[in-house]
Design an enzyme around this catalytic site. Structure first.
Site, PDB file in Angstrom:
ATOM      1  N   ASP A   8      79.017  -7.440  -3.055  1.00 48.46           N
ATOM      2  CA  ASP A   8      80.420  -7.089  -2.132  1.00 48.46           C
ATOM      3  C   ASP A   8      79.799  -6.470  -0.722  1.00 48.46           C
ATOM      4  OD1 ASP A   8      79.484  -4.501  -2.161  1.00 48.46           O
ATOM      5  OD2 ASP A   8      81.154  -3.846  -3.181  1.00 48.46           O
ATOM      6  N   CYS A  66      76.245  -4.251  -5.378  1.00 46.45           N
ATOM      7  CA  CYS A  66      77.282  -3.637  -4.678  1.00 46.45           C
ATOM      8  C   CYS A  66      76.820  -2.199  -3.829  1.00 46.45           C
ATOM      9  CB  CYS A  66      78.474  -3.470  -5.472  1.00 46.45           C
ATOM     10  SG  CYS A  66      77.996  -2.055  -6.676  1.00 46.45           S
ATOM     11  N   GLY A  67      77.690  -1.501  -3.312  1.00 46.15           N
ATOM     12  CA  GLY A  67      77.156  -0.288  -2.910  1.00 46.15           C
ATOM     13  C   GLY A  67      76.133   0.613  -3.527  1.00 46.15           C
ATOM     14  N   THR A  68      76.568   0.825  -4.877  1.00 44.01           N
ATOM     15  CA  THR A  68      75.651   1.498  -5.867  1.00 44.01           C
ATOM     16  C   THR A  68      75.114   0.676  -6.599  1.00 44.01           C
ATOM     17  OG1 THR A  68      77.702   1.753  -7.329  1.00 44.01           O
ATOM     18  CG2 THR A  68      77.104   3.546  -5.430  1.00 44.01           C
ATOM     19  N   GLY A  69      75.661  -0.465  -7.054  1.00 44.82           N
ATOM     20  CA  GLY A  69      75.435  -1.465  -8.265  1.00 44.82           C
ATOM     21  C   GLY A  69      76.105  -1.199  -9.476  1.00 44.82           C
ATOM     22  N   GLY A  71      79.549  -0.200 -10.004  1.00 41.60           N
ATOM     23  CA  GLY A  71      80.817  -1.047 -10.376  1.00 41.60           C
ATOM     24  C   GLY A  71      80.379  -2.627 -10.800  1.00 41.60           C
ATOM     25  N   HIS A  99      62.702  -6.543 -23.281  1.00 44.75           N
ATOM     26  CA  HIS A  99      63.342  -5.812 -24.349  1.00 44.75           C
ATOM     27  C   HIS A  99      64.557  -6.187 -24.570  1.00 44.75           C
ATOM     28  CE1 HIS A  99      60.266  -2.232 -25.094  1.00 44.75           C
ATOM     29  NE2 HIS A  99      59.566  -3.571 -24.780  1.00 44.75           N
ATOM     30  N   ARG A 134      62.017  -7.458 -33.524  1.00 46.27           N
ATOM     31  CA  ARG A 134      63.064  -6.303 -33.356  1.00 46.27           C
ATOM     32  C   ARG A 134      63.883  -6.242 -32.117  1.00 46.27           C
ATOM     33  NH1 ARG A 134      58.432  -4.422 -31.032  1.00 46.27           N
ATOM     34  NH2 ARG A 134      58.618  -2.678 -29.356  1.00 46.27           N
ATOM     35  N   HIS A 135      63.504  -7.090 -30.963  1.00 46.61           N
ATOM     36  CA  HIS A 135      64.180  -6.980 -29.948  1.00 46.61           C
ATOM     37  C   HIS A 135      65.366  -8.130 -29.932  1.00 46.61           C
ATOM     38  CE1 HIS A 135      61.656  -4.352 -27.918  1.00 46.61           C
ATOM     39  NE2 HIS A 135      60.545  -5.119 -27.927  1.00 46.61           N
TER      40      HIS A 135
HETATM   41  C1  RB5 Z   1      82.716  -0.364  -2.192  1.00 46.72           C
HETATM   42  O1  RB5 Z   1      82.988   0.481  -1.112  1.00 46.72           O
HETATM   43  C2  RB5 Z   1      81.954   0.528  -3.124  1.00 46.72           C
HETATM   44  O2  RB5 Z   1      82.749   0.995  -4.125  1.00 46.72           O
HETATM   45  C3  RB5 Z   1      81.246  -0.466  -4.203  1.00 46.72           C
HETATM   46  O3  RB5 Z   1      80.247  -1.360  -3.456  1.00 46.72           O
HETATM   47  C4  RB5 Z   1      80.392  -0.119  -5.256  1.00 46.72           C
HETATM   48  O4  RB5 Z   1      79.789   0.806  -4.873  1.00 46.72           O
HETATM   49  C5  RB5 Z   1      81.053   0.145  -6.621  1.00 46.72           C
HETATM   50  O5  RB5 Z   1      80.418   0.437  -7.691  1.00 46.72           O
END
Ligand code: RB5
Length: 148
Positions: A8, A66-69, A71, A99, A134-135
């Site tokens: 994104d 995405c910004g944080t990965g 979402g 794993h 197991r995996h």
């Molecule tokens: C977008 O602003 C931000 O919410 C998205 O990139 C992400 O971080 C969501 O988890």
């Protein structure tokens, strides 16, 4: 191996890094699924596009950003057949393959820099599933949860 990469607006620069690192691997064909500008887009749409290619067989694995990965990894894991791993360190990236047989790697463009992200991609690409009994059992149980 074909890898589809999508992001994104929060991870445009990270996607460039990921695509550059994938070029180091002669056996990998990378597809850039967008987004291509800083204009705001919804990460579930990107997750659906990338993971849809894996489910249809057009791609073997995916990398979603995405910004944080967070979402985009949650969204990816809603799709049947997807095992997305959010990794911001090399050990987790390796383990997600050994794993968990993760078929999608997720990272956050506002979390990690180009250097560590590149090392994560290299580790994730180069590590095979261990194929341990197991995996396999745990993955089968995990995937059965999709039907609950
Ligand atoms: C977008 O602003 C931000 O919410 C998205 O990139 C992400 O971080 C969501 O988890």
């Amino acid at each position: 191996m074909k890898i589809c990469v999508g992001c994104d607006h929060g991870a445009i620069e990270l996607k460039k890094t990921v695509l550059a690192v994938l070029q180091e691997f002669p056996d990998i064909e990378a597809e850039d699924a967008g987004t291509y500008s800083g204009e705001s887009v919804d990460y579930p749409d990107i997750a659906q596009m990338v993971c849809g290619k894996i489910i249809s067989g057009e791609a073997d694995r995916g990398i979603v950003l995405c910004g944080t990965g967070i979402g985009i990894s949650i969204a990816a894991n809603k799709i049947k057949g997807i095992r997305a791993a959010l990794c911001h360190d090399v050990f987790s990236a390796r383990m997600s393959r050994e794993h968990n047989d993760a078929n999608v790697l997720a990272m956050g463009g506002r979390v990690i820099g180009a250097g560590p992200a590149g090392e994560i991609v290299r580790a994730w690409i180069s590590t095979e599933f261990s194929n341990g009994e197991r995996h396999i059992r745990r993955i089968e149980k995990m995937m059965a949860l999709e039907n609950k």
